[in-house]
Design an enzyme around this catalytic site. Structure first.
Site, PDB file in Angstrom:
ATOM      1  N   LYS A 115       0.815  -1.216   0.000  1.00 45.06           N
ATOM      2  CA  LYS A 115       0.000   0.000   0.000  1.00 45.06           C
ATOM      3  C   LYS A 115       0.852   1.271   0.000  1.00 45.06           C
ATOM      4  CE  LYS A 115      -4.387  -1.748   1.416  1.00 45.06           C
ATOM      5  NZ  LYS A 115      -5.598  -1.665   2.210  1.00 45.06           N
ATOM      6  N   LYS A 207      -5.036  -9.565  -6.831  1.00 43.78           N
ATOM      7  CA  LYS A 207      -6.209  -9.681  -5.960  1.00 43.78           C
ATOM      8  C   LYS A 207      -7.333  -8.740  -6.422  1.00 43.78           C
ATOM      9  CE  LYS A 207      -6.420  -7.673  -1.849  1.00 43.78           C
ATOM     10  NZ  LYS A 207      -6.961  -7.333  -0.526  1.00 43.78           N
ATOM     11  N   LYS A 210     -10.767  -3.126  -3.879  1.00 45.42           N
ATOM     12  CA  LYS A 210     -11.586  -1.912  -3.958  1.00 45.42           C
ATOM     13  C   LYS A 210     -10.849  -0.802  -4.682  1.00 45.42           C
ATOM     14  CE  LYS A 210     -13.356  -2.610   0.702  1.00 45.42           C
ATOM     15  NZ  LYS A 210     -12.694  -2.520   1.999  1.00 45.42           N
TER      16      LYS A 210
HETATM   17  N1  AQP Z   1      -9.906 -10.398  -3.201  1.00 46.37           N
HETATM   18  C1  AQP Z   1     -10.293 -10.884  -2.020  1.00 46.37           C
HETATM   19  N2  AQP Z   1     -10.595 -12.203  -1.868  1.00 46.37           N
HETATM   20  C2  AQP Z   1     -11.004 -12.708  -0.658  1.00 46.37           C
HETATM   21  N3  AQP Z   1     -11.144 -11.944   0.443  1.00 46.37           N
HETATM   22  C3  AQP Z   1     -10.867 -10.625   0.341  1.00 46.37           C
HETATM   23  N4  AQP Z   1     -10.910  -9.607   1.224  1.00 46.37           N
HETATM   24  C4  AQP Z   1     -10.526  -8.457   0.625  1.00 46.37           C
HETATM   25  N5  AQP Z   1     -10.230  -8.698  -0.662  1.00 46.37           N
HETATM   26  C5  AQP Z   1     -10.423 -10.025  -0.880  1.00 46.37           C
HETATM   27  C6  AQP Z   1     -11.325  -9.776   2.611  1.00 46.37           C
HETATM   28  O1  AQP Z   1     -12.367  -8.849   2.863  1.00 46.37           O
HETATM   29  C7  AQP Z   1     -12.293  -8.444   4.230  1.00 46.37           C
HETATM   30  C8  AQP Z   1     -12.382  -6.961   4.326  1.00 46.37           C
HETATM   31  O2  AQP Z   1     -11.298  -6.375   3.654  1.00 46.37           O
HETATM   32  P1  AQP Z   1     -10.958  -4.866   3.926  1.00 46.37           P
HETATM   33  O3  AQP Z   1     -11.947  -4.007   3.284  1.00 46.37           O
HETATM   34  O4  AQP Z   1     -10.837  -4.630   5.365  1.00 46.37           O
HETATM   35  O5  AQP Z   1      -9.528  -4.610   3.360  1.00 46.37           O
HETATM   36  P2  AQP Z   1      -8.718  -5.091   2.156  1.00 46.37           P
HETATM   37  O6  AQP Z   1      -8.315  -6.494   2.347  1.00 46.37           O
HETATM   38  O7  AQP Z   1      -7.610  -4.094   2.041  1.00 46.37           O
HETATM   39  O8  AQP Z   1      -9.724  -4.967   0.896  1.00 46.37           O
HETATM   40  P3  AQP Z   1      -9.328  -4.523  -0.526  1.00 46.37           P
HETATM   41  O9  AQP Z   1     -10.485  -4.736  -1.414  1.00 46.37           O
HETATM   42  O10 AQP Z   1      -8.059  -5.119  -0.984  1.00 46.37           O
HETATM   43  O11 AQP Z   1      -9.181  -2.968  -0.345  1.00 46.37           O
HETATM   44  P4  AQP Z   1      -8.024  -2.030  -0.839  1.00 46.37           P
HETATM   45  O12 AQP Z   1      -8.077  -2.053  -2.341  1.00 46.37           O
HETATM   46  O13 AQP Z   1      -8.418  -0.689  -0.274  1.00 46.37           O
HETATM   47  O14 AQP Z   1      -6.757  -2.561  -0.305  1.00 46.37           O
HETATM   48  C9  AQP Z   1     -10.996  -9.015   4.803  1.00 46.37           C
HETATM   49  O15 AQP Z   1     -11.297 -10.182   5.559  1.00 46.37           O
HETATM   50  C10 AQP Z   1     -10.211  -9.391   3.575  1.00 46.37           C
HETATM   51  O16 AQP Z   1      -9.368 -10.500   3.825  1.00 46.37           O
END
Ligand code: AQP
Length: 346
Positions: A115, A207, A210
């Site tokens: 990040k 992955k 968001k």
């Molecule tokens: N691609 C994924 N596959 C399975 N699980 C996922 N999670 C996130 N992406 C995937 C799970 O969703 C929960 C909440 O995630 P979060 O919003 O707290 O943070 P994150 O993991 O940082 O989500 P993103 O989508 O990847 O956001 P950005 O792009 O902002 O970094 C967690 O249990 C996570 O494991």
């Protein structure tokens, strides 16, 4: 060894674009846990501001994640749903954990490296200390189980390291205050099923996220049926038909991802899916996947839109959840203060 009451905690950041990965890796599994455990589900808005968030959007996204929890089937009366910033014990315990965790531990966290990217010097201190706050989120409830996607595994290991070090460093005081040989549990991550890491629809090696600039990389939970269909139709694939066995998915990340999504949505294994679709062309498989995804996700999106029309109702659920969360968190924090040696009024 001390015994801990079984309790589930997990959180989702209100950072926009809740997607199929968040649903299959986390929210769908939160729903399943309700039958077996007492569950606490948190919209982690304090984590969200580790990177810049527009204030109006942060508030509306907090309500949107709450709506997704409810629309997916989380029951806020039997379990607890709230947003993190309403329970200040999270931040207070995180400070203690800032003093427990070692710099070397945080330096190994791959999510911070991803990040922060190349502009590390300009990343917020909060982004770096994020895993300590996550440990506090979990341990302020002395939660024993945390359902998460694969990407959070390293942070869960750090949570266990922090609990272990706290238990060791203050072991005499923990015993002297009547908490036996351990104050915090060594929390178990619950990572399982065919979709622990849902990948981008544009690139099976990245992955689903968001923050991906391409909306075609993900299925958003609020996408209407035609957008779901369009995105799966455009999803990257390879020229071969689907294999009949799981081993045939090796080296085919896009095929593996779509089969995993299908399996998770249908609550079967990838092997089951391949038994049915082995030898099929992607056009046939994608049609079935679109039907399945629209059937499963359509009602969630519709309910999220309905709930969005009544923000007062969402805010009341969050306020009630926060009060019940605080009732668990406060005694934990008071005990921590006694263990550490902070003088407090009684
Ligand atoms: N691609 C994924 N596959 C399975 N699980 C996922 N999670 C996130 N992406 C995937 C799970 O969703 C929960 C909440 O995630 P979060 O919003 O707290 O943070 P994150 O993991 O940082 O989500 P993103 O989508 O990847 O956001 P950005 O792009 O902002 O970094 C967690 O249990 C996570 O494991």
């Amino acid at each position: 060894m001390a015994q801990f009451t079984e309790r589930v905690f997990s959180g989702v950041q209100p950072t926009g674009n809740l997607h199929l990965g968040n649903y299959l890796g986390a929210i769908k599994r939160f729903v399943e846990m309700q039958a077996r455990y007492d569950c606490i589900y948190c919209v982690v808005d304090m984590h969200a501001i580790t990177v810049w968030q527009d204030p109006k959007e942060l508030a509306s996204q907090t309500r949107e994640v709450t709506a997704a929890f409810l629309a997916a089937g989380i029951d806020p009366r039997r379990h607890i749903v709230f947003n993190q910033s309403q329970v200040s014990e999270h931040a207070e315990l995180a400070w203690v954990f800032n003093c427990v965790a070692r710099l070397g531990w945080l330096n190994r966290m791959t999510q911070f490296k991803e990040k922060a990217g190349k502009d590390r010097e300009n990343a917020s201190v909060g982004l770096y200390a994020y895993p300590n706050l996550m440990a506090a989120d979990i341990l302020v409830y002395r939660a024993t189980h945390v359902p998460v996607g694969e990407d959070q595994k390293q942070h869960l290991e750090l949570t266990r390291d922090i609990a272990q070090k706290f238990n060791n460093d203050w072991s005499e005081s923990i015993a002297a205050h009547g908490h036996g040989d351990a104050f915090f549990p060594l929390t178990e991550p619950l990572i399982g099923g065919p979709a622990t890491r849902v990948m981008s629809l544009r690139d099976g090696t990245r992955k689903m996220s968001k923050s991906d600039p391409s909306d075609y990389s993900r299925i958003n939970l609020t996408d209407p049926p035609d957008a779901i269909a369009q995105k799966f139709k455009k999803a990257k694939t390879d020229p071969e038909p689907l294999p009949s066995e799981e081993a045939g998915l090796a080296g085919r990340p896009e095929a593996d991802n779509l089969v995993g999504i299908f399996a998770a949505l249908k609550d079967v294994t990838k092997a089951n899916v391949l038994r049915e679709y082995g030898g099929a062309q992607f056009s046939t498989f994608k049609s079935a996947l679109i039907d399945l995804a629209v059937t499963k996700l359509g009602p969630i999106g519709t309910e999220m839109r309905r709930l969005a029309a009544d923000p007062g109702h969402i805010d009341a659920i969050l306020a009630d959840g926060a009060e019940r969360a605080r009732a668990i968190a406060r005694p934990t924090l008071e005990a921590v203060k006694d263990i550490v040696g902070f003088v407090r009024s009684r």
